[in-house]
Design an enzyme around this catalytic site. Structure first.
Site, PDB file in Angstrom:
ATOM      1  N   ASN A   8      10.186   3.960   6.493  1.00 49.78           N
ATOM      2  CA  ASN A   8       9.281   5.105   6.417  1.00 49.78           C
ATOM      3  C   ASN A   8       8.282   4.921   7.555  1.00 49.78           C
ATOM      4  OD1 ASN A   8       7.275   6.978   5.932  1.00 49.78           O
ATOM      5  ND2 ASN A   8       7.141   6.572   3.745  1.00 49.78           N
ATOM      6  N   THR A  10       5.652   6.318   8.375  1.00 51.14           N
ATOM      7  CA  THR A  10       4.227   6.477   8.068  1.00 51.14           C
ATOM      8  C   THR A  10       3.653   5.267   7.331  1.00 51.14           C
ATOM      9  OG1 THR A  10       4.599   7.612   5.951  1.00 51.14           O
ATOM     10  CG2 THR A  10       4.502   8.989   7.937  1.00 51.14           C
ATOM     11  N   CYS A  11       4.508   4.302   7.006  1.00 47.77           N
ATOM     12  CA  CYS A  11       4.093   3.104   6.251  1.00 47.77           C
ATOM     13  C   CYS A  11       3.868   1.943   7.204  1.00 47.77           C
ATOM     14  CB  CYS A  11       5.179   2.768   5.233  1.00 47.77           C
ATOM     15  SG  CYS A  11       4.968   1.178   4.411  1.00 47.77           S
ATOM     16  N   GLY A  12       2.687   1.359   7.176  1.00 50.86           N
ATOM     17  CA  GLY A  12       2.355   0.230   8.039  1.00 50.86           C
ATOM     18  C   GLY A  12       3.251  -0.977   7.796  1.00 50.86           C
ATOM     19  N   ARG A  15       6.537  -0.219   9.425  1.00 49.93           N
ATOM     20  CA  ARG A  15       6.421  -0.310  10.901  1.00 49.93           C
ATOM     21  C   ARG A  15       6.370  -1.761  11.349  1.00 49.93           C
ATOM     22  NH1 ARG A  15       2.636   3.804  10.030  1.00 49.93           N
ATOM     23  NH2 ARG A  15       0.929   2.358  10.430  1.00 49.93           N
TER      24      ARG A  15
END
Length: 141
Positions: A8, A10-12, A15
């Protein structure tokens, strides 16, 4: 090495996990699971291979977990899986699959357990500033 990450962007944590994989010199297959959810069979296999229960693989934070009543202890694994597949944001992330194993990479450095230890060259620092690998590419514990 064949590596797949259920990601995902948008998930730190997701990432950071992707960047750790790339830091090892591996370009993984990236599956944005919110757009392309795993099949029921894939999800069941990943959960089992990661050594988790279905309930441990559900994401509560930032999801409709509470509104859907998923905290109810009487719900079966099949009912929980149905909810996860119908609403993929409920699948905790990121799952990473490699020939060395499958992990839910929370925290992101858990992915190091299923990547070749000698693949890392140099330090790695997560988005939040936490250093995970030292200058020699060794895991900081």
């Amino acid at each position: 090495m064949d590596v797949t990450i259920y990601h995902n962007p948008t998930c730190g944590t997701s990432r950071n996990t992707l960047e750790l994989i790339q830091h090892a010199g591996i370009e993984p297959t990236v599956i944005e699971y919110l757009k392309t959810p795993p099949s029921r069979e894939q999800l069941v296999r990943m959960i089992a291979e990661a050594g988790l229960t279905v309930r441990q693989a559900i994401r509560e934070k930032g999801t409709p977990y509470g509104e859907l009543g998923l905290a109810n202890p009487d719900l079966t694994d099949n009912q929980l899986l149905d909810a996860m597949l119908a609403t993929p944001i409920l699948i905790n992330r990121p799952f990473v699959v490699t020939p060395l194993g499958t992990r839910l990479a929370r925290p992101s450095e858990v992915v190091l357990d299923i990547l070749p230890a000698d693949a890392f060259k140099g330090s790695f620092t997560k988005e939040d500033g936490e250093q995970v690998l030292d200058q020699e590419g060794k895991r900081i514990v």
